[in-house]
Design a protein around this motif. Structure first.
Motif, PDB file in Angstrom:
ATOM      1  N   SER A  23      13.469 -16.576  -2.265  1.00 58.36           N
ATOM      2  CA  SER A  23      13.323 -15.532  -3.151  1.00 58.36           C
ATOM      3  C   SER A  23      12.705 -14.521  -2.061  1.00 58.36           C
ATOM      4  O   SER A  23      11.657 -14.723  -1.155  1.00 58.36           O
ATOM      5  CB  SER A  23      12.197 -15.689  -4.135  1.00 58.36           C
ATOM      6  OG  SER A  23      11.782 -14.577  -4.771  1.00 58.36           O
ATOM      7  N   SER A  24      12.961 -13.413  -2.193  1.00 57.42           N
ATOM      8  CA  SER A  24      12.451 -12.236  -1.339  1.00 57.42           C
ATOM      9  C   SER A  24      10.818 -11.733  -1.665  1.00 57.42           C
ATOM     10  O   SER A  24      10.192 -10.944  -1.091  1.00 57.42           O
ATOM     11  CB  SER A  24      13.259 -10.765  -1.442  1.00 57.42           C
ATOM     12  OG  SER A  24      13.389 -10.337  -2.719  1.00 57.42           O
ATOM     13  N   SER A  25      10.274 -12.334  -2.827  1.00 57.02           N
ATOM     14  CA  SER A  25       9.184 -12.095  -3.283  1.00 57.02           C
ATOM     15  C   SER A  25       8.328 -13.695  -2.979  1.00 57.02           C
ATOM     16  O   SER A  25       7.047 -13.521  -3.617  1.00 57.02           O
ATOM     17  CB  SER A  25       8.955 -11.840  -4.626  1.00 57.02           C
ATOM     18  OG  SER A  25       9.596 -13.090  -5.587  1.00 57.02           O
ATOM     19  N   CYS A  26       8.683 -14.427  -2.319  1.00 55.80           N
ATOM     20  CA  CYS A  26       8.374 -15.471  -2.202  1.00 55.80           C
ATOM     21  C   CYS A  26       7.513 -15.644  -0.601  1.00 55.80           C
ATOM     22  O   CYS A  26       8.254 -15.676   0.233  1.00 55.80           O
ATOM     23  CB  CYS A  26       9.120 -16.895  -2.359  1.00 55.80           C
ATOM     24  SG  CYS A  26       8.770 -18.269  -1.432  1.00 55.80           S
ATOM     25  N   GLU A  27       6.124 -15.521  -0.494  1.00 58.55           N
ATOM     26  CA  GLU A  27       5.545 -15.875   0.717  1.00 58.55           C
ATOM     27  C   GLU A  27       5.571 -17.163   1.402  1.00 58.55           C
ATOM     28  O   GLU A  27       5.948 -17.170   2.603  1.00 58.55           O
ATOM     29  CB  GLU A  27       3.936 -15.299   0.537  1.00 58.55           C
ATOM     30  CG  GLU A  27       3.807 -13.708  -0.025  1.00 58.55           C
ATOM     31  CD  GLU A  27       2.403 -13.590   0.096  1.00 58.55           C
ATOM     32  OE1 GLU A  27       1.667 -14.410   0.669  1.00 58.55           O
ATOM     33  OE2 GLU A  27       1.961 -12.570  -0.420  1.00 58.55           O
ATOM     34  N   PRO A  28       5.742 -18.174   0.897  1.00 50.94           N
ATOM     35  CA  PRO A  28       6.153 -19.319   1.529  1.00 50.94           C
ATOM     36  C   PRO A  28       7.567 -19.552   2.281  1.00 50.94           C
ATOM     37  O   PRO A  28       7.720 -20.536   2.965  1.00 50.94           O
ATOM     38  CB  PRO A  28       5.548 -20.649   0.820  1.00 50.94           C
ATOM     39  CG  PRO A  28       4.935 -19.811  -0.415  1.00 50.94           C
ATOM     40  CD  PRO A  28       5.310 -18.487  -0.485  1.00 50.94           C
ATOM     41  N   CYS A  29       8.393 -18.536   1.697  1.00 57.48           N
ATOM     42  CA  CYS A  29       9.616 -18.663   1.960  1.00 57.48           C
ATOM     43  C   CYS A  29       9.677 -17.981   3.387  1.00 57.48           C
ATOM     44  O   CYS A  29      10.665 -18.316   4.278  1.00 57.48           O
ATOM     45  CB  CYS A  29      10.597 -17.997   1.206  1.00 57.48           C
ATOM     46  SG  CYS A  29      10.810 -18.659  -0.601  1.00 57.48           S
ATOM     47  N   VAL A  30       8.594 -17.205   3.781  1.00 58.17           N
ATOM     48  CA  VAL A  30       9.058 -16.586   5.229  1.00 58.17           C
ATOM     49  C   VAL A  30       8.889 -17.760   6.348  1.00 58.17           C
ATOM     50  O   VAL A  30       9.768 -17.594   7.317  1.00 58.17           O
ATOM     51  CB  VAL A  30       8.032 -15.464   5.412  1.00 58.17           C
ATOM     52  CG1 VAL A  30       7.923 -14.965   6.569  1.00 58.17           C
ATOM     53  CG2 VAL A  30       8.058 -14.475   4.323  1.00 58.17           C
ATOM     54  N   PRO A  31       7.716 -18.507   6.491  1.00 53.50           N
ATOM     55  CA  PRO A  31       7.810 -19.143   7.505  1.00 53.50           C
ATOM     56  C   PRO A  31       8.914 -20.608   7.428  1.00 53.50           C
ATOM     57  O   PRO A  31       9.485 -20.906   8.609  1.00 53.50           O
ATOM     58  CB  PRO A  31       6.258 -19.997   7.328  1.00 53.50           C
ATOM     59  CG  PRO A  31       5.923 -19.987   5.975  1.00 53.50           C
ATOM     60  CD  PRO A  31       6.681 -18.703   5.556  1.00 53.50           C
ATOM     61  N   LYS A 149      26.485 -12.497   4.892  1.00 55.40           N
ATOM     62  CA  LYS A 149      25.792 -13.027   6.057  1.00 55.40           C
ATOM     63  C   LYS A 149      24.349 -12.407   6.360  1.00 55.40           C
ATOM     64  O   LYS A 149      23.532 -13.058   6.714  1.00 55.40           O
ATOM     65  CB  LYS A 149      26.680 -12.631   7.305  1.00 55.40           C
ATOM     66  CG  LYS A 149      27.884 -13.303   7.530  1.00 55.40           C
ATOM     67  CD  LYS A 149      28.737 -12.881   8.906  1.00 55.40           C
ATOM     68  CE  LYS A 149      30.251 -13.546   8.705  1.00 55.40           C
ATOM     69  NZ  LYS A 149      31.001 -13.175   9.843  1.00 55.40           N
ATOM     70  N   ILE A 150      24.183 -11.064   5.969  1.00 56.21           N
ATOM     71  CA  ILE A 150      23.177 -10.321   5.886  1.00 56.21           C
ATOM     72  C   ILE A 150      23.030  -9.338   4.975  1.00 56.21           C
ATOM     73  O   ILE A 150      23.851  -8.547   4.653  1.00 56.21           O
ATOM     74  CB  ILE A 150      22.823  -9.610   7.507  1.00 56.21           C
ATOM     75  CG1 ILE A 150      22.755 -10.561   8.572  1.00 56.21           C
ATOM     76  CG2 ILE A 150      21.534  -8.821   7.507  1.00 56.21           C
ATOM     77  CD1 ILE A 150      22.589  -9.861  10.087  1.00 56.21           C
ATOM     78  N   THR A 151      21.801  -9.308   4.159  1.00 56.22           N
ATOM     79  CA  THR A 151      21.586  -8.341   3.132  1.00 56.22           C
ATOM     80  C   THR A 151      20.202  -7.910   3.594  1.00 56.22           C
ATOM     81  O   THR A 151      19.344  -8.347   4.041  1.00 56.22           O
ATOM     82  CB  THR A 151      21.530  -9.227   1.742  1.00 56.22           C
ATOM     83  OG1 THR A 151      20.484  -9.963   1.594  1.00 56.22           O
ATOM     84  CG2 THR A 151      23.027  -9.772   1.562  1.00 56.22           C
ATOM     85  N   THR A 152      20.202  -6.565   3.097  1.00 51.84           N
ATOM     86  CA  THR A 152      18.681  -5.708   2.991  1.00 51.84           C
ATOM     87  C   THR A 152      18.483  -4.924   1.889  1.00 51.84           C
ATOM     88  O   THR A 152      17.143  -4.795   1.567  1.00 51.84           O
ATOM     89  CB  THR A 152      18.924  -4.642   4.169  1.00 51.84           C
ATOM     90  OG1 THR A 152      20.053  -3.861   3.716  1.00 51.84           O
ATOM     91  CG2 THR A 152      19.004  -5.309   5.574  1.00 51.84           C
ATOM     92  N   GLY A 153      19.493  -5.119   0.802  1.00 52.21           N
ATOM     93  CA  GLY A 153      19.267  -4.424  -0.516  1.00 52.21           C
ATOM     94  C   GLY A 153      18.213  -5.136  -1.510  1.00 52.21           C
ATOM     95  O   GLY A 153      17.765  -4.591  -2.621  1.00 52.21           O
ATOM     96  N   ASN A 154      17.966  -6.442  -1.306  1.00 49.24           N
ATOM     97  CA  ASN A 154      16.981  -7.231  -2.097  1.00 49.24           C
ATOM     98  C   ASN A 154      15.778  -7.412  -1.403  1.00 49.24           C
ATOM     99  O   ASN A 154      14.896  -8.476  -1.753  1.00 49.24           O
ATOM    100  CB  ASN A 154      17.663  -8.660  -2.354  1.00 49.24           C
ATOM    101  CG  ASN A 154      18.055  -9.444  -1.022  1.00 49.24           C
ATOM    102  OD1 ASN A 154      18.372  -8.789   0.197  1.00 49.24           O
ATOM    103  ND2 ASN A 154      17.935 -10.669  -0.920  1.00 49.24           N
ATOM    104  N   VAL A 155      15.382  -6.655  -0.531  1.00 48.79           N
ATOM    105  CA  VAL A 155      13.915  -6.630  -0.056  1.00 48.79           C
ATOM    106  C   VAL A 155      12.981  -6.632  -1.095  1.00 48.79           C
ATOM    107  O   VAL A 155      13.136  -5.902  -2.072  1.00 48.79           O
ATOM    108  CB  VAL A 155      13.759  -5.357   0.966  1.00 48.79           C
ATOM    109  CG1 VAL A 155      12.336  -5.284   1.227  1.00 48.79           C
ATOM    110  CG2 VAL A 155      14.457  -5.596   2.336  1.00 48.79           C
ATOM    111  N   GLY A 156      12.056  -7.460  -1.180  1.00 47.86           N
ATOM    112  CA  GLY A 156      10.959  -7.615  -2.072  1.00 47.86           C
ATOM    113  C   GLY A 156       9.615  -7.504  -1.467  1.00 47.86           C
ATOM    114  O   GLY A 156       9.483  -6.471  -0.544  1.00 47.86           O
ATOM    115  N   SER A 157       8.690  -8.519  -1.949  1.00 44.26           N
ATOM    116  CA  SER A 157       7.276  -8.142  -1.713  1.00 44.26           C
ATOM    117  C   SER A 157       6.838  -9.189  -0.301  1.00 44.26           C
ATOM    118  O   SER A 157       5.482  -9.498  -0.332  1.00 44.26           O
ATOM    119  CB  SER A 157       6.272  -8.398  -2.752  1.00 44.26           C
ATOM    120  OG  SER A 157       6.667  -9.635  -3.432  1.00 44.26           O
ATOM    121  N   ASN A 158       7.638 -10.178   0.280  1.00 46.87           N
ATOM    122  CA  ASN A 158       7.014 -11.087   1.199  1.00 46.87           C
ATOM    123  C   ASN A 158       7.153 -10.697   2.376  1.00 46.87           C
ATOM    124  O   ASN A 158       6.817 -11.328   3.548  1.00 46.87           O
ATOM    125  CB  ASN A 158       7.993 -12.543   1.096  1.00 46.87           C
ATOM    126  CG  ASN A 158       9.503 -12.222   1.488  1.00 46.87           C
ATOM    127  OD1 ASN A 158       9.917 -11.060   1.951  1.00 46.87           O
ATOM    128  ND2 ASN A 158       9.934 -13.165   1.402  1.00 46.87           N
TER     129      ASN A 158
END
Length: 216
Positions: A23-31, A149-158
């Motif tokens: 999820s683009s709003s999920c901080e643990p998803c980043v690492p 392959k790459i999206t940018t339109g779903n940028v969220g809060s993470n």
């Protein structure tokens, strides 16, 4: 005395399937995404990767296909949170596969060979897949995922600004397509879909993943 013995006609190279509910709003998803990217960079051409945008906490590219797919993965109910990782339907919770685990999956031979292709015309995508099975399978399921392959339109809060291998549509839907196939038999599957009904950003940035699951 007699005993029935079943033998496969052969095997082919297995390509591990990586599935990440994110999820683009999920901080643990980043690492986790960074670890997954490192794994992919270290194993070029050896994997298939699908990232499902979840509605927990929130991703604007979520679709019901994500929920349906989660219901077919152990423990066979809605995936509870992001991030959540599977490799070849093996639940790894919120951990990226180690290189050792990846190698073990890659070195396990597969009794199913898949050859596929796709092309686009305008907003339409056309997918064909040939499945050759070296064993008899009943109540198997074929899955087809159209990813961007790459999206940018779903940028969220993470804090992430781009997302890779994002699922846009499962064909025919999030339940896959059940089928039976005999030993040594080839079956073709054809799909088409109007991608203008999805969140796709660029039609020339699509990829398709096709895989087969045995029952169980």
């Amino acid at each position: 005395m007699s005993k029935d013995i079943t033998a496969n006609l052969g095997y082919t190279q297995k390509i591990p399937l990586l599935e990440v509910f994110s999820s683009s709003s999920c901080e643990p998803c980043v690492p986790l995404n960074a670890e997954m990217q490192e794994l992919c960079d270290n194993n070029p051409g050896k994997y298939s990767f699908i990232k499902y945008p979840m509605n927990a906490p929130y991703d604007p590219y979520y679709t019901f296909d994500v929920t349906q797919r989660g219901n077919h993965l152990p423990p066979h109910r809605e995936v509870p949170f992001a991030p959540f990782v599977y490799m070849d339907c093996e639940c790894l919770m919120n951990y990226a596969p180690t290189q050792e685990l990846f190698d073990a999956h890659y070195n396990e031979p597969s009794p199913v060979e898949i050859r596929g292709s796709f092309h686009t015309e305008g907003s339409m995508i056309y997918v064909s897949a040939d499945v050759l099975s070296y064993m008899e399978m009943e109540n198997a399921t074929i899955w087809v995922s159209v990813n961007e392959k790459i999206t940018t339109g779903n940028v969220g809060s993470n804090g992430e600004t781009e997302f890779h291998h994002v699922m846009m549509k499962l064909l025919p839907d999030g339940n896959g397509k059940p089928f039976n196939i005999g030993q040594g038999e080839i079956k073709r599957f054809d799909y088409n879909y109007d991608m203008s009904t999805t969140f796709v950003e660029e039609m020339n940035d699509l990829e398709v993943v096709v895989w087969v699951e045995e029952p169980g």
